[in-house]
Design a protein around this motif. Structure first.
Motif, PDB file in Angstrom:
ATOM      1  N   SER A 513       0.835  -1.211   0.000  1.00 49.82           N
ATOM      2  CA  SER A 513       0.000   0.000   0.000  1.00 49.82           C
ATOM      3  C   SER A 513       0.863   1.251   0.000  1.00 49.82           C
ATOM      4  O   SER A 513       0.583   2.223  -0.716  1.00 49.82           O
ATOM      5  N   ARG A 514       1.940   1.235   0.770  1.00 49.91           N
ATOM      6  CA  ARG A 514       2.837   2.401   0.813  1.00 49.91           C
ATOM      7  C   ARG A 514       3.552   2.569  -0.537  1.00 49.91           C
ATOM      8  O   ARG A 514       3.739   3.701  -1.017  1.00 49.91           O
ATOM      9  N   ILE A 515       3.963   1.445  -1.113  1.00 46.25           N
ATOM     10  CA  ILE A 515       4.635   1.507  -2.411  1.00 46.25           C
ATOM     11  C   ILE A 515       3.690   2.074  -3.474  1.00 46.25           C
ATOM     12  O   ILE A 515       4.066   2.942  -4.268  1.00 46.25           O
ATOM     13  N   ARG A 516       2.460   1.609  -3.461  1.00 45.62           N
ATOM     14  CA  ARG A 516       1.511   2.065  -4.474  1.00 45.62           C
ATOM     15  C   ARG A 516       1.125   3.530  -4.261  1.00 45.62           C
ATOM     16  O   ARG A 516       0.845   4.247  -5.221  1.00 45.62           O
ATOM     17  N   ALA A 517       1.144   3.967  -3.027  1.00 44.94           N
ATOM     18  CA  ALA A 517       0.898   5.390  -2.762  1.00 44.94           C
ATOM     19  C   ALA A 517       2.026   6.244  -3.337  1.00 44.94           C
ATOM     20  O   ALA A 517       1.785   7.320  -3.915  1.00 44.94           O
ATOM     21  N   ARG A 518       3.261   5.753  -3.185  1.00 40.08           N
ATOM     22  CA  ARG A 518       4.409   6.454  -3.769  1.00 40.08           C
ATOM     23  C   ARG A 518       4.286   6.466  -5.303  1.00 40.08           C
ATOM     24  O   ARG A 518       4.534   7.495  -5.956  1.00 40.08           O
ATOM     25  N   ALA A 519       3.880   5.344  -5.902  1.00 41.21           N
ATOM     26  CA  ALA A 519       3.706   5.284  -7.346  1.00 41.21           C
ATOM     27  C   ALA A 519       2.608   6.241  -7.805  1.00 41.21           C
ATOM     28  O   ALA A 519       2.743   6.919  -8.833  1.00 41.21           O
ATOM     29  N   ALA A 520       1.521   6.307  -7.058  1.00 39.79           N
ATOM     30  CA  ALA A 520       0.432   7.223  -7.417  1.00 39.79           C
ATOM     31  C   ALA A 520       0.899   8.665  -7.374  1.00 39.79           C
ATOM     32  O   ALA A 520       0.499   9.499  -8.211  1.00 39.79           O
ATOM     33  N   GLN A 521       1.755   8.968  -6.412  1.00 34.42           N
ATOM     34  CA  GLN A 521       2.310  10.315  -6.323  1.00 34.42           C
ATOM     35  C   GLN A 521       3.150  10.632  -7.562  1.00 34.42           C
ATOM     36  O   GLN A 521       3.029  11.712  -8.156  1.00 34.42           O
ATOM     37  N   ILE A 522       3.991   9.682  -7.956  1.00 33.78           N
ATOM     38  CA  ILE A 522       4.846   9.882  -9.133  1.00 33.78           C
ATOM     39  C   ILE A 522       3.997  10.042 -10.388  1.00 33.78           C
ATOM     40  O   ILE A 522       4.207  10.953 -11.197  1.00 33.78           O
ATOM     41  N   ARG A 523       3.007   9.176 -10.541  1.00 26.49           N
ATOM     42  CA  ARG A 523       2.147   9.230 -11.716  1.00 26.49           C
ATOM     43  C   ARG A 523       1.345  10.536 -11.755  1.00 26.49           C
ATOM     44  O   ARG A 523       1.108  11.110 -12.830  1.00 26.49           O
ATOM     45  N   GLY A 524       0.955  11.025 -10.592  1.00 23.48           N
ATOM     46  CA  GLY A 524       0.261  12.303 -10.544  1.00 23.48           C
ATOM     47  C   GLY A 524       1.142  13.449 -10.992  1.00 23.48           C
ATOM     48  O   GLY A 524       0.697  14.349 -11.727  1.00 23.48           O
ATOM     49  N   ARG A 525       2.387  13.427 -10.573  1.00 21.17           N
ATOM     50  CA  ARG A 525       3.318  14.468 -11.000  1.00 21.17           C
ATOM     51  C   ARG A 525       3.574  14.401 -12.498  1.00 21.17           C
ATOM     52  O   ARG A 525       3.689  15.434 -13.175  1.00 21.17           O
TER      53      ARG A 525
END
Length: 532
Positions: A513-525
């Motif tokens: 879940s933490r990894i995917r949150a980091r990925a979502a942040q990157i994809r949002g940027r």
């Protein structure tokens, strides 16, 4: 299912009987397209000096269709101009239409000036250009003959027959057939050394302190210098730097460039062909693709010359086999897949990826050292070696979920060696797996662990290749695990992904879940066009 497209085996249009063609040869125009700069192939092979006219066209409309790398435009047009001069020296009548608004205008001007009765053109490697030439010529009342493309070694009708009904096409089977057909690296019916493929020996990182022999650079002559200035002035918004141009543009210089590879890089090409070294665009690669793809070099000739180095014990077998597999195997294979599967192939999007192309693909401005080095080197030189294309820019686009057609367009316009027939299968099939497995049996997805193992890029990077979460973690890591999780149901059906999927299962729920949150942040940027 792949929609079968039969290779055209007969000329289209109105074919002129050979006897009449011989009597009226002086009124025949041979239109040489920009990727057909070989005198021994197609209609040029049968055109005697002093008979008929050879037509070349520089189309500004084509040059503006995409913001092509400036060095691609300079390379193609300079090579065309030098080839035309070579034909003139051989006694041919050449009508070179430089800097024309479009192909229609150029052909109309040619017809008014030379009054041809018929036009002969060789089928283009890409779908479209020769068909357009035929259409324009017919519209001007010319008899037209389009003959099959003679720039490749494999047979389209045979490939289509063997591919019928298959969901996956295997390079290895095709490559073995091509080895048998040409006799390259064969001992009777068996492969030289007892093995068909030495890829397992060609995955070594480069030892520290290794010296890389630089390839020759060719000082631009007056023709090329003029094109560098004009391209820079007329196409300022196009990709890349024209001022750094140093490619060979004549057949003799292309041969010299190839001989330098044989002498200084071929022997060590194999072990390190999958390695990356910061600031090194060449390592031991040949960089022959821009020259092969326009016809300055012959794929069978370069394969045979490489084979001679092995036979003469001047290059190790795994290096020579790896090089020949790229030319005789992969290059021919992607050409065949392109003609088999187009035009539907270009629209494939297996993972339904939809993010826009990140800004750093245009300027190299990213804190990911490996990506910055690859893109900035591409801007300067017009080329990367294949592992930078596949495992850096391609791998990132796959993991992040960038829309395949946007990625394909970028690869097509950003490289000096780019043509649709070679780019589209490599990008949609190999790099992005957007074709669902027609070209490759699994996605080439990798985390920063692979990049660190095969390169020195991670040492100079602000991101930590060992971490997947936190602001200092390498984006490749979070995006890798997120890619597996996002596409879990699809990837779980692929047996070649079993190891990666089992590793995903071992990730704790909270950790993932933490990894995917980091990925979502990157994809949002990325979606917002921000720097990463």
């Amino acid at each position: 299912m792949v929609r079968k497209k039969n290779a055209r085996s007969k000329p289209i249009g109105r074919t002129v009987p050979s006897r009449a063609r011989d009597r009226n040869a002086d009124r025949t125009t041979v239109w040489v397209l920009p990727d057909q700069l070989r005198p021994d192939t197609g209609p040029l092979r049968d055109l005697a000096p002093g008979r008929g006219t050879v037509l070349f066209v520089e189309s500004l409309a084509e040059a503006r269709r995409l913001p092509w790398h400036k060095q691609r435009l300079v390379l193609i047009w300079s090579a065309m101009r030098h080839f035309a001069d070579d034909l003139r020296r051989r006694g041919h009548d050449v009508d070179y239409r430089a800097w024309q608004p479009d192909a229609r205008t150029a052909l109309s001007r040619h017809v008014r000036a030379r009054r041809p009765a018929r036009l002969r053109v060789m089928e283009s490697a890409e779908i479209g250009p020769s068909r357009e030439a035929v259409r324009l010529a017919r519209g001007l009342g010319l008899e037209v003959e389009e003959i099959p493309n003679g720039m490749f070694l494999s047979d389209r009708a045979d490939f289509a027959r063997r591919a019928r009904g298959r969901k996956t096409l295997l390079l290895e089977a095709f490559y073995r057939r091509m080895r048998k057909k040409t006799g390259l690296l064969m001992r009777g019916r068996e492969p030289a050394g007892g093995r068909w493929n030495y890829d397992a020996m060609n995955r070594e990182p480069v030892p520290e302190g290794t010296d890389f022999p630089p390839p020759p650079r060719y000082d631009p002559d007056a023709v090329t210098r003029d094109l560098i200035r004009r391209v820079g002035r007329e196409f300022p918004g196009h990709f890349g730097d024209a001022g750094a141009f140093a490619w060979p543009v004549t057949r003799s210089d292309a041969q010299h460039f190839f001989e330098d590879f044989l002498d200084h890089r071929l022997d060590r090409f194999g072990p390190y062909e999958d390695a990356i070294v910061t600031g090194e665009a060449v390592l031991f690669h040949s960089l022959l693709s821009p020259l092969l793809n326009i016809g300055l070099l012959d794929p069978l000739e370069v394969s045979r010359r490489a084979e001679e180095r092995y036979r003469n014990k001047r290059a190790r077998l795994n290096s020579v086999e790896g090089f020949i597999r790229q030319i005789l195997g992969w290059r021919e294979f992607v050409y065949q897949v392109y003609h088999l599967a187009m035009p539907d192939y270009a629209r494939r999007n297996h993972f339904k990826a939809k993010l826009p192309l990140p800004r750093f693909y245009w300027d190299g401005e990213t804190d990911m050292h490996c990506a910055a080095d690859a893109v900035k080197g591409l801007i300067r030189r017009g080329i990367n070696h294949h592992i930078q294309r596949l495992m850096i820019t391609g791998n990132f686009a796959l993991l992040a979920g960038i829309e395949p057609q946007a990625v394909n367009r970028w690869y097509w316009l950003a490289y000096a060696d780019a043509w649709e027939w070679v780019v589209t299968p490599n990008v949609l099939g190999l790099a992005l797996h957007a074709d669902g497995g027609l070209l490759a049996t699994k996605p080439y997805a990798a985390s920063a662990n692979y990049i660190n193992r095969m390169s020195d890029c991670c040492r100079g990077c602000r991101y930590d290749h060992r971490r997947a979460t936190g602001q200092e973690a390498c984006p490749f890591n979070a995006l890798f695990w997120d890619f597996l999780a996002r596409n879990r149901s699809t990837l779980a059906r692929n047996p070649r992904m079993n190891l990666m999927m089992s590793q995903l299962k071992r990730r704790g729920r909270g950790d993932l879940s933490r990894i995917r949150a980091r990925a979502a942040q990157i994809r949002g940027r990325l979606k917002r066009g921000e720097r990463i």
